[in-house]
Design a protein around this motif. Structure first.
Motif, mmCIF file in Angstrom:
data_model
loop_
_atom_site.group_PDB
_atom_site.id
_atom_site.type_symbol
_atom_site.label_atom_id
_atom_site.label_comp_id
_atom_site.label_asym_id
_atom_site.label_seq_id
_atom_site.Cartn_x
_atom_site.Cartn_y
_atom_site.Cartn_z
ATOM 1 N N ASN A 235 1.419 -29.233 17.289
ATOM 2 C CA ASN A 235 1.825 -29.049 18.520
ATOM 3 C C ASN A 235 1.635 -27.634 19.179
ATOM 4 O O ASN A 235 1.679 -27.704 20.340
ATOM 5 N N CYS B 274 5.024 -20.682 20.291
ATOM 6 C CA CYS B 274 6.193 -21.253 20.275
ATOM 7 C C CYS B 274 7.280 -20.214 20.260
ATOM 8 O O CYS B 274 8.200 -20.080 21.256
ATOM 9 N N HIS B 275 7.162 -19.266 19.206
ATOM 10 C CA HIS B 275 8.083 -18.197 19.226
ATOM 11 C C HIS B 275 7.514 -17.005 20.246
ATOM 12 O O HIS B 275 7.169 -15.819 19.804
ATOM 13 N N LEU C 66 9.567 -28.529 19.942
ATOM 14 C CA LEU C 66 8.950 -29.766 19.254
ATOM 15 C C LEU C 66 9.975 -30.773 19.038
ATOM 16 O O LEU C 66 11.076 -30.611 19.111
ATOM 17 N N ARG D 298 14.024 -29.815 19.630
ATOM 18 C CA ARG D 298 14.313 -28.471 19.325
ATOM 19 C C ARG D 298 13.266 -27.435 19.931
ATOM 20 O O ARG D 298 12.249 -27.636 19.950
ATOM 21 N N GLN E 288 14.646 -17.612 18.400
ATOM 22 C CA GLN E 288 14.597 -16.238 18.250
ATOM 23 C C GLN E 288 14.089 -15.735 16.774
ATOM 24 O O GLN E 288 14.814 -16.599 15.990
ATOM 25 N N LEU F 260 15.715 -12.130 10.438
ATOM 26 C CA LEU F 260 15.707 -13.405 9.388
ATOM 27 C C LEU F 260 15.944 -12.806 7.995
ATOM 28 O O LEU F 260 16.396 -13.541 7.322
ATOM 29 N N PHE G 116 3.635 -24.093 9.370
ATOM 30 C CA PHE G 116 2.123 -24.263 9.349
ATOM 31 C C PHE G 116 1.546 -25.552 9.089
ATOM 32 O O PHE G 116 0.781 -26.151 10.220
ATOM 33 N N ARG H 263 23.673 -25.993 12.592
ATOM 34 C CA ARG H 263 24.019 -24.720 12.056
ATOM 35 C C ARG H 263 24.330 -23.718 12.977
ATOM 36 O O ARG H 263 23.680 -23.749 14.162
HETATM 37 C C1 HEC Z 1 5.381 -26.166 18.040
HETATM 38 C C2 HEC Z 1 6.350 -24.825 18.218
HETATM 39 C C3 HEC Z 1 6.558 -23.997 16.981
HETATM 40 C C4 HEC Z 1 5.600 -23.425 16.116
HETATM 41 C C5 HEC Z 1 4.003 -23.638 16.339
HETATM 42 C C6 HEC Z 1 6.120 -22.416 15.227
HETATM 43 N N1 HEC Z 1 7.392 -22.596 15.369
HETATM 44 FE FE1 HEC Z 1 8.836 -21.844 14.152
HETATM 45 N N2 HEC Z 1 10.240 -22.882 14.750
HETATM 46 C C7 HEC Z 1 10.071 -23.755 15.796
HETATM 47 C C8 HEC Z 1 11.303 -24.742 15.795
HETATM 48 C C9 HEC Z 1 11.626 -25.699 17.014
HETATM 49 C C10 HEC Z 1 12.030 -24.245 15.138
HETATM 50 C C11 HEC Z 1 13.520 -24.767 14.500
HETATM 51 C C12 HEC Z 1 12.969 -25.841 13.612
HETATM 52 C C13 HEC Z 1 14.076 -26.618 12.796
HETATM 53 O O1 HEC Z 1 15.074 -26.643 13.337
HETATM 54 O O2 HEC Z 1 13.812 -27.085 11.590
HETATM 55 C C14 HEC Z 1 11.427 -23.025 14.312
HETATM 56 C C15 HEC Z 1 11.975 -22.309 13.179
HETATM 57 C C16 HEC Z 1 11.445 -21.081 12.570
HETATM 58 C C17 HEC Z 1 11.949 -20.232 11.718
HETATM 59 C C18 HEC Z 1 13.492 -20.210 11.386
HETATM 60 C C19 HEC Z 1 14.418 -19.310 12.427
HETATM 61 C C20 HEC Z 1 15.654 -19.587 12.092
HETATM 62 O O3 HEC Z 1 16.615 -18.975 12.967
HETATM 63 O O4 HEC Z 1 16.174 -20.389 11.403
HETATM 64 C C21 HEC Z 1 10.901 -19.426 11.131
HETATM 65 C C22 HEC Z 1 11.234 -18.174 10.374
HETATM 66 C C23 HEC Z 1 9.831 -19.671 11.972
HETATM 67 N N3 HEC Z 1 10.012 -20.955 12.718
HETATM 68 C C24 HEC Z 1 8.411 -19.060 11.762
HETATM 69 C C25 HEC Z 1 7.483 -19.678 12.088
HETATM 70 C C26 HEC Z 1 6.113 -19.217 11.740
HETATM 71 C C27 HEC Z 1 5.683 -18.339 10.741
HETATM 72 C C28 HEC Z 1 5.184 -20.032 12.451
HETATM 73 C C29 HEC Z 1 3.606 -20.253 12.550
HETATM 74 C C30 HEC Z 1 3.106 -20.479 10.875
HETATM 75 C C31 HEC Z 1 5.936 -20.957 13.282
HETATM 76 N N4 HEC Z 1 7.287 -20.581 13.113
HETATM 77 C C32 HEC Z 1 5.243 -21.817 14.270
HETATM 78 C C33 HEC Z 1 8.920 -23.824 16.754
HETATM 79 C C34 HEC Z 1 7.863 -23.552 16.458
#
Ligand code: HEC
Ligand code: HEC
Length: 509
Positions: free
Chosen positions: A121, A128-129, A149, A240, A244, A248, A310, A445
């Motif tokens: 993605n 994304c973040h 995503l 979703r 932010q 965490l 990842f 949640r």
């Molecule tokens: C394609 C977009 C995308 C990428 C790339 C991505 N994230 Fe996320 N991230 C999200 C989304 C959407 C969620 C919510 C996921 C869910 O609801 O299961 C999330 C949730 C999270 C959370 C939980 C936050 C919470 O408030 O519960 C963490 C920590 C996190 N990501 C870390 C990372 C890390 C570290 C990486 C790289 C290895 C990463 N993310 C890469 C989209 C992304």
């Protein structure tokens, strides 16, 4: 929900170390009875200011000693916990580098950053973040998703008996037999991307006492151009946006007993708000744990959430999820045939344990910014409205985190995240129809509200809720249904001035 204080008084709680869902990776110092009493008193005092006109003595520092007092500008979500040691700050900045790293197709000359995809993605966490803040839906209907995503699953298939055995009330969907657990709209050369997301928005009106009606937009999603054949029957998707990243590590250090004390699955107190704990299978610890992270709390720890991201979002394997082909299924031949990027220098996977740990440390230590204007008269009035309207029943203001053996940054802090970390039925309008763990297709949640007031400053937009459908804080509230229906009606019926005070309060978080 039950009030925190009553719950503590009524239940003889087991020592933290005996709580079956507790976090095996945190070295917790079990609480003594005297400590429990002190904590209950501090929480009671904090909530007592709900209707008063004074700022609580610890309220300004939303995240205790970790709170960042840096300027409230576009970088406001990117600072380390304020109480890190010199050495820990070093780890934070290395973790930041990994969070920003752009992964490349394998084989590449830099083995440390190859292994992208085959399906993915985004090429980095940061894509994304964005600025460690939240993502957004695509601005133009022609665009690929950039910080959003879409999960996919099939509802009604027989679940893995081991899961049913380990998790009471497990309802999770099964991975799609062809498309896996997530839809990827990008891929490396030679492998077709799975689809392109289509979104259309339909406007509709919501009445507001004393004001023009609000115009909300209802999204409809389409799985466009499915490249691996039709989706079949009984599938559901869950779009979703990236949430932010602040505070965490503190959410991870909240005691399981404190979260469970807020549950009220059968709504015993009759306030219309129940609240259920998420329980999920931990791939790292091979056992059921309390779910905390993700929009349905589908991951138990930050490390697993990172490993999950990842694997599913970037297509990078790690010691927790060691498959180089990420979310490819047996039906995706080109995907399975693509070379992986694992190497012996990296524990045989595409990202090594050590790098996973550093990204996890970074994710745990992005600081929550200090409150702004917390003593302003309108903000204090808005705080009272927040409690009176019933928002605090889910957006639980305060916790005291566990005391940790290493006395690390998250140890024993009074925090103000405005979440109970529980699942709530938010009604059919917000439903995605895709169950996850114990969460039904209507449950989400409660998201933490700390930092929401800086969304415009950090992200340059104000898209809220799981899929960014709300374009303002007011719209976010007006989408609330299900268990939050009464709270929403209260907001619709209040005077415009009172509503403005409530929004001022949220903006000060
Ligand atoms: C394609 C977009 C995308 C990428 C790339 C991505 N994230 Fe996320 N991230 C999200 C989304 C959407 C969620 C919510 C996921 C869910 O609801 O299961 C999330 C949730 C999270 C959370 C939980 C936050 C919470 O408030 O519960 C963490 C920590 C996190 N990501 C870390 C990372 C890390 C570290 C990486 C790289 C290895 C990463 N993310 C890469 C989209 C992304
Ligand atoms: C029954 C529990 C419940 C109650 C009561 C409740 N909320 Fe929420 N709130 C949630 C959940 C769950 C979400 C996430 C829903 C989603 O993403 O679809 C949410 C989302 C939000 C968001 C968007 C946050 C974000 O990061 O996108 C805001 C703002 C918010 N609530 C404010 C309020 C206010 C103000 C009240 C009181 C008028 C309130 N909520 C009452 C559970 C609740």
């Amino acid at each position: 929900m039950r009030s925190f204080v009553t719950a503590l008084a009524l239940i003889a709680l087991p020592a933290a170390a005996d709580t079956p869902l507790d976090m095996p990776h945190l070295d917790i110092i079990p609480r003594t009875a005297a400590e429990r009493e002190r904590i209950a008193a501090v929480i009671a005092e904090a909530n007592d200011t709900a209707t008063g006109d004074t700022v609580h003595r610890f309220e300004r520092m939303s995240a205790g000693a970790t709170t960042s007092e840096a300027a409230a500008n576009g970088d406001a979500f990117s600072h380390p916990s304020a109480n890190l040691s010199f050495e820990e700050r070093g780890d934070f900045f290395i973790g930041n580098g990994l969070f920003r790293r752009l992964w490349a197709t394998a084989p590449a000359s830099t083995i440390a950053s190859d292994g992208l995809g085959p399906l993915y993605n985004a090429r980095s966490c940061q894509r994304c973040h964005l600025k460690d803040g939240r993502g957004h839906p695509p601005e133009n209907t022609d665009d690929l998703t950039t910080s959003m995503l879409v999960k996919i699953g099939v509802v009604g298939l027989d679940a893995d008996p081991a899961l049913l055995d380990a998790i009471e009330d497990y309802v999770g969907a099964s991975a799609h037999p062809v498309y896996g657990g997530q839809l990827q709209d990008r891929s490396i050369a030679g492998v077709p991307p799975e689809y392109k997301l289509g979104i259309t928005y339909e406007p509709f009106e919501v009445t507001l006492n004393g004001e023009e009606p609000a115009i909300l937009r209802r999204p409809t999603y389409e799985v466009g151009s499915p490249a691996y054949g039709p989706l079949g029957d009984n599938w559901a998707i869950s779009p979703r946006i990236a949430p932010q990243m602040i505070g965490l590590g503190l959410l991870e250090a909240i005691a399981v007993e404190d979260i469970l004390a807020l549950t009220d699955p059968d709504d015993a107190d009759g306030d219309g708000v129940s609240g259920r704990a998420q329980v999920v299978w931990s791939d790292e610890f091979d056992r059921a744990l309390l779910g905390r992270f993700g929009l349905k709390a589908g991951d138990p720890t930050l490390r697993e959430q990172a490993a999950d991201a990842f694997s599913n979002d970037i297509g990078i394997s790690s010691p927790i999820l060691p498959n180089d082909h990420g979310d490819c299924t047996a039906e995706q031949a080109e995907c399975l045939a693509a070379p992986g990027g694992g190497s012996p220098e990296q524990d045989g996977t595409e990202v090594a344990q050590n790098a996973l740990d550093l990204v996890t440390f970074y994710s745990a230590n992005l600081a929550v910014p200090v409150r702004r204007d917390e003593g302003d008269a309108a903000v204090l009035r808005g705080r009272a409205v927040f409690h009176e309207a019933g928002c605090a029943a889910c957006h639980n203001p305060t916790f005291v985190t566990h005391r940790l053996q290493d006395g690390g940054p998250q140890s024993f802090q009074l925090i103000w995240p405005y979440t109970d970390m529980l699942l709530h039925d938010m009604g059919p309008d917000l439903a995605d129809g895709l169950p996850e763990g114990r969460a039904s297709g209507q449950e989400w949640r409660t998201p933490p509200l700390w930092g929401v007031g800086l969304t415009q400053t950090v992200s340059g937009h104000t898209y809220f809720l799981h899929d960014g459908r709300a374009r303002s804080l007011t719209e976010a509230i007006l989408w609330h249904g299900g268990e939050a229906e009464t709270a929403r009606t209260n907001v619709q019926e209040m005077t415009p001035d009172t509503r403005a005070d409530l929004i001022r309060f949220l903006e000060s978080l």
